[in-house]
Design an enzyme around this catalytic site. Structure first.
Site, PDB file in Angstrom:
ATOM      1  N   LYS A  39       0.838  -1.201   0.000  1.00 28.42           N
ATOM      2  CA  LYS A  39       0.000   0.000   0.000  1.00 28.42           C
ATOM      3  C   LYS A  39       0.874   1.253   0.000  1.00 28.42           C
ATOM      4  O   LYS A  39       2.064   1.174   0.327  1.00 28.42           O
ATOM      5  CB  LYS A  39      -0.913  -0.024   1.228  1.00 28.42           C
ATOM      6  CG  LYS A  39      -0.159  -0.095   2.543  1.00 28.42           C
ATOM      7  CD  LYS A  39      -1.069  -0.518   3.695  1.00 28.42           C
ATOM      8  CE  LYS A  39      -0.282  -0.539   5.007  1.00 28.42           C
ATOM      9  NZ  LYS A  39      -1.079  -1.084   6.115  1.00 28.42           N
ATOM     10  N   TYR A 249      15.476  30.821   7.203  1.00 29.01           N
ATOM     11  CA  TYR A 249      14.339  31.506   7.805  1.00 29.01           C
ATOM     12  C   TYR A 249      14.552  31.739   9.294  1.00 29.01           C
ATOM     13  O   TYR A 249      15.040  30.852  10.003  1.00 29.01           O
ATOM     14  CB  TYR A 249      13.058  30.683   7.609  1.00 29.01           C
ATOM     15  CG  TYR A 249      12.523  30.736   6.199  1.00 29.01           C
ATOM     16  CD1 TYR A 249      12.162  31.948   5.619  1.00 29.01           C
ATOM     17  CD2 TYR A 249      12.365  29.570   5.457  1.00 29.01           C
ATOM     18  CE1 TYR A 249      11.655  31.998   4.316  1.00 29.01           C
ATOM     19  CE2 TYR A 249      11.857  29.599   4.169  1.00 29.01           C
ATOM     20  CZ  TYR A 249      11.507  30.824   3.600  1.00 29.01           C
ATOM     21  OH  TYR A 249      11.005  30.866   2.322  1.00 29.01           O
TER      22      TYR A 249
HETATM   23  C1  PLP Z   1      -0.239  -1.959   6.779  1.00 29.85           C
HETATM   24  C2  PLP Z   1      -0.777  -3.251   7.201  1.00 29.85           C
HETATM   25  C3  PLP Z   1       0.064  -4.347   7.395  1.00 29.85           C
HETATM   26  C4  PLP Z   1       1.570  -4.232   7.379  1.00 29.85           C
HETATM   27  O1  PLP Z   1       1.998  -3.778   8.641  1.00 29.85           O
HETATM   28  P1  PLP Z   1       3.536  -3.484   8.994  1.00 29.85           P
HETATM   29  O2  PLP Z   1       3.482  -3.014  10.397  1.00 29.85           O
HETATM   30  O3  PLP Z   1       3.985  -2.424   8.062  1.00 29.85           O
HETATM   31  O4  PLP Z   1       4.288  -4.744   8.821  1.00 29.85           O
HETATM   32  C5  PLP Z   1      -0.517  -5.576   7.650  1.00 29.85           C
HETATM   33  N1  PLP Z   1      -1.860  -5.711   7.747  1.00 29.85           N
HETATM   34  C6  PLP Z   1      -2.698  -4.669   7.609  1.00 29.85           C
HETATM   35  C7  PLP Z   1      -4.161  -4.886   7.739  1.00 29.85           C
HETATM   36  C8  PLP Z   1      -2.188  -3.407   7.342  1.00 29.85           C
HETATM   37  O5  PLP Z   1      -3.032  -2.373   7.231  1.00 29.85           O
END
Ligand code: PLP
Length: 346
Positions: A39, A249
């Protein structure tokens, strides 16, 4: 049209380390297969670079959050290997899943009804065992409509796998009860951190994300996980400062003596956030190049004392040992990865 010249930010991806990390997580998952969360454009590193390394290493199950993330992943994986974690919000989402063949993760009775009304088919089911985020409530698992589903992966998500929390055992116990009550082809509970909580947590499929990309959410993973992302930025100007000159800045830094500074093409728009002000440093070979003054949107100024030969056009390294950068900056390892801006050439 003239060709666009190369930019001043680039993201090195060590595909060998990426594949090695996935294989290590797959091995640590024991009899379970490791999938991969891809993702948010593979946690910011770019699906186009990451997916071939993962499929080459043997990964066969991929998780995205949004429907809009499906097309990029479909170039590298079969539709039935792609799970969409947010599930269908509208009938169009369900129709898209059915037409393309990607699998929705159903997270509520509402989503289950929507899926069945669209014609249904093979799906995944997320049950909430204590994170109280997405997922069917435990109280709803006995609803007759759940029995109408063709569930491939029955899953839940750990809230505190990166800590030694009582919640881990509690979620494991609840998930085991759910697994006994709902029929599915495979069970999945552990994210990256969950993989090292013990073999009871692995079930049939694990879902690592962070550690595939070099993140170390628990010390147990430290020896097994390698750095994957190596961001670099170019120096776009050298400046000679006199004693008393201020930088950036709000004139936060004042030169105590004559010194040479480099203006680097890296700013908070690229994910190098203001929190690095006063504590960040870039690197060149062994030289430490402290950030001077405030981080701007498109630039930071660094002290070139330790690397006086650096010139305009030279590249410097942005430290990206995720555990270490997280400890210094206060940003999470997830934020460091997903914050890497669009201007990095991937
Ligand atoms: C993002 C996600 C993962 C992966 O988790 P990590 O902590 O990055 O290993 C696994 N399962 C779900 C449902 C997620 O949303």
């Amino acid at each position: 049209m003239a060709d666009l010249p190369p930019g001043t930010l680039r993201l090195g991806l060590d595909r060998e380390a990426l594949a090695a990390n996935w294989r290590a997580l797959d091995r640590l998952s024991g009899a379970a297969h490791a999938g991969a969360a891809v993702k948010a454009d593979a946690y910011g590193l770019g699906v186009g670079g990451v997916m071939p390394a993962l499929t080459g290493a043997g990964a066969r199950q991929f998780f995205v959050a949004h429907w809009g993330e499906v097309p990029a992943v479909l170039k590298y994986a079969a539709p039935d290997q792609i799970a969409v974690l947010h599930g269908p919000l509208t009938p169009q989402d369900a129709a898209y899943a059915r037409a393309v063949g990607v699998r929705p993760v159903l997270n509520s009775l509402h989503q289950i009804h929507l899926w069945l009304e669209s014609g249904g088919g093979c799906c995944h089911l997320m049950v909430d065992t204590g994170i109280n985020r997405l997922g069917l409530a435990m109280a709803d698992i006995g609803d007759p409509v759940v029995g109408k589903l063709d569930i491939d992966i029955l899953m839940s998500h750990l809230a505190s796998a990166d800590e030694d929390s009582r919640l881990n055992a509690l979620q494991l116990q609840r998930f085991s009860a759910v697994a006994a009550a709902v029929s599915a082809r495979a069970l999945s509970l552990a994210n990256s951190a969950g993989i090292v909580l013990g073999k009871d947590f692995a079930f049939d499929l694990t879902r690592p994300g962070l550690s595939v990309y070099g993140g170390v959410p628990r010390d147990e993973l430290a020896g097994a996980i390698r750095q994957v992302a190596f961001p670099q930025a170019a120096i776009i100007q050298r400046r000679e400062l006199q004693a008393g000159d201020t930088v950036g800045y709000n004139a936060l830094f004042t030169a105590p003596a004559a010194m040479t500074a480099g203006v680097v093409s890296l700013g908070y728009a690229d994910g190098y956030l203001r929190c690095w002000t006063g504590k960040g440093a870039l690197f060149s070979d062994g030289a430490i190049l402290p950030v001077l003054g405030k981080v701007s949107m498109d630039m930071v100024v660094i002290d070139l004392a330790e690397a006086p030969s650096l010139r305009e056009g030279d590249w410097v390294d942005i430290p990206f040992d995720l555990a270490e950068s997280s400890a210094i900056s206060g940003l999470s390892q997830y934020e460091l990865l997903t914050g890497l801006g669009k201007r990095f050439a991937r």
